[in-house]
Design a protein around this motif. Structure first.
Motif, short mmCIF file in Angstrom:
data_model
loop_
_atom_site.label_atom_id
_atom_site.label_comp_id
_atom_site.label_asym_id
_atom_site.label_seq_id
_atom_site.Cartn_x
_atom_site.Cartn_y
_atom_site.Cartn_z
N LEU A 4 0.82 -1.15 -0.13
CA LEU A 4 -0.19 -0.20 -0.17
C LEU A 4 0.92 1.42 0.35
N SER A 6 2.89 2.85 2.08
CA SER A 6 2.57 3.13 3.44
C SER A 6 3.53 2.84 4.35
N VAL A 18 -2.93 -5.80 6.51
CA VAL A 18 -4.08 -5.58 5.94
C VAL A 18 -4.80 -6.00 5.85
N THR A 19 -6.08 -4.89 5.61
CA THR A 19 -7.45 -5.19 6.06
C THR A 19 -8.37 -6.00 5.52
N GLU A 22 -9.09 -2.77 3.33
CA GLU A 22 -8.83 -2.32 2.11
C GLU A 22 -8.11 -2.88 1.26
N ARG A 25 -11.33 -2.31 -1.28
CA ARG A 25 -11.14 -1.46 -1.71
C ARG A 25 -9.62 -1.90 -3.91
N LEU A 26 -8.42 -2.45 -2.23
CA LEU A 26 -8.24 -2.87 -4.33
C LEU A 26 -8.63 -3.50 -5.38
N ARG A 31 -16.97 -4.22 -0.04
CA ARG A 31 -16.48 -5.60 1.34
C ARG A 31 -16.93 -6.55 1.40
#
Length: 86
Positions: A4, A6, A18-19, A22, A25-26, A31
């Protein structure tokens, strides 16, 4: 580094956890999308970012797509752990 891009905050291998949100979203999905939609989104994204099609520069993005798919697959196989961030 982290896929990500970050700063790392935890994880044994030095990468940020990574949740599932996330990861979804990628892949460009909701969800709580049904599994068929997760699989279809993965296949589209991996076709776009596969190094054989998009060049070697996209291998990081392809790895991120694969990792996101694995996270969502693992979540559906295992019940959530206590304290897991959703």
């Amino acid at each position: 580094g982290c896929w990500l891009r970050s700063p790392c905050s935890c994880g044994r291998d030095g990468r940020r956890r990574v949740t599932p949100a996330e990861a979804a979203r990628l892949l460009g999905i909701e969800r709580d999308a049904p599994w068929e939609q997760v699989r279809a989104a993965y296949r589209v994204q991996i076709r776009v970012h596969h190094p054989d099609r998009a060049g070697a520069a996209s291998s990081d993005q392809a790895s991120a797509v694969i990792e996101a798919y694995r996270i969502l697959a693992r979540e559906r196989r295992q019940p959530p752990r206590p304290g897991w961030i959703r």
